[in-house]
Design a protein around this motif. Structure first.
Motif, PDB file in Angstrom:
ATOM      1  N   ARG A  30      -1.169  12.913  -3.169  1.00  0.00           N
ATOM      2  CA  ARG A  30      -1.617  12.014  -2.009  1.00  0.00           C
ATOM      3  C   ARG A  30      -2.351  10.902  -1.994  1.00  0.00           C
ATOM      4  O   ARG A  30      -2.184   9.969  -1.545  1.00  0.00           O
ATOM      5  N   ALA A  31      -3.204  11.105  -3.051  1.00  0.00           N
ATOM      6  CA  ALA A  31      -4.041   9.820  -3.504  1.00  0.00           C
ATOM      7  C   ALA A  31      -3.294   8.718  -3.961  1.00  0.00           C
ATOM      8  O   ALA A  31      -3.508   7.509  -3.802  1.00  0.00           O
ATOM      9  N   ILE A  32      -2.411   8.968  -4.881  1.00  0.00           N
ATOM     10  CA  ILE A  32      -1.320   7.979  -5.434  1.00  0.00           C
ATOM     11  C   ILE A  32      -0.464   7.512  -4.218  1.00  0.00           C
ATOM     12  O   ILE A  32      -0.135   6.251  -4.326  1.00  0.00           O
ATOM     13  N   PHE A  33       0.122   8.347  -3.226  1.00  0.00           N
ATOM     14  CA  PHE A  33       0.878   7.964  -2.321  1.00  0.00           C
ATOM     15  C   PHE A  33       0.161   6.980  -1.342  1.00  0.00           C
ATOM     16  O   PHE A  33       0.564   5.926  -1.046  1.00  0.00           O
ATOM     17  N   CYS A  34      -1.077   7.279  -1.024  1.00  0.00           N
ATOM     18  CA  CYS A  34      -2.136   6.364  -0.132  1.00  0.00           C
ATOM     19  C   CYS A  34      -2.223   4.993  -0.904  1.00  0.00           C
ATOM     20  O   CYS A  34      -2.193   3.802  -0.387  1.00  0.00           O
ATOM     21  N   GLY A  35      -2.408   5.135  -2.340  1.00  0.00           N
ATOM     22  CA  GLY A  35      -2.601   3.950  -3.241  1.00  0.00           C
ATOM     23  C   GLY A  35      -1.306   2.921  -3.055  1.00  0.00           C
ATOM     24  O   GLY A  35      -1.534   1.834  -2.875  1.00  0.00           O
ATOM     25  N   PHE A  36      -0.143   3.588  -3.171  1.00  0.00           N
ATOM     26  CA  PHE A  36       1.098   3.027  -3.097  1.00  0.00           C
ATOM     27  C   PHE A  36       1.336   2.210  -1.714  1.00  0.00           C
ATOM     28  O   PHE A  36       1.694   0.989  -1.835  1.00  0.00           O
TER      29      PHE A  36
END
Length: 142
Positions: A7-13
């Motif tokens: 989810r952290a990566i998705f938010c960053g994306f």
């Protein structure tokens, strides 16, 4: 709640996508100085534009999204969005010397600095808001 890297990566994306959209809108409108972060990355490394763009997205997604999750608890602010803005400003301060748009450099016009601050504040605000909505399920209350 354990740290949720996906989810952290998705938010960053998604936050990187918002920043990129603002960059493109600025490029199309021509209203503000043109600061293309992808070309800045391309200038740092001998790479073609496609790899520069991929690097831009990967840094925002794989690096900055998770870092926000790790430091969010110590950032100033009472909401995730405000914490995100603080994070965006910290990233701007850290990246400015690398990009050549730091204070007291030849390329650091007021317009260029303003544009890059807007980019990183938008990135941070989006990242913080998304974090509250998608990771911690803490909708903004203020």
């Amino acid at each position: 709640m354990p740290f949720q890297i996906g989810r952290a990566i998705f938010c960053g994306f998604l936050a990187t996508s918002a920043l990129t959209t603002i960059m493109l809108a600025n490029w199309i409108s021509g209203l503000l100085p043109q600061i293309d972060l992808v070309r800045v990355l391309q200038g740092l490394f001998p790479i073609n534009p496609a790899i520069g763009f991929a690097t831009h997205v990967l840094i925002g997604s794989l690096l900055l999204g998770p870092i926000f999750g790790l430091v969010k608890g110590i950032l100033p602010g009472s909401t995730n969005t405000v914490k995100g803005i603080a994070f965006g400003l910290m990233v701007w301060l850290a990246c400015s010397p690398v990009t050549g748009y730091a204070l007291l450099t030849e390329r650091a016009t007021i317009g260029a600095m303003l544009v890059t601050v807007v980019y990183f504040v938008a990135f941070g605000a989006t990242l913080g808001w998304l974090w509250g909505e998608l990771v911690t399920n803490e909708p903004e209350t203020e």
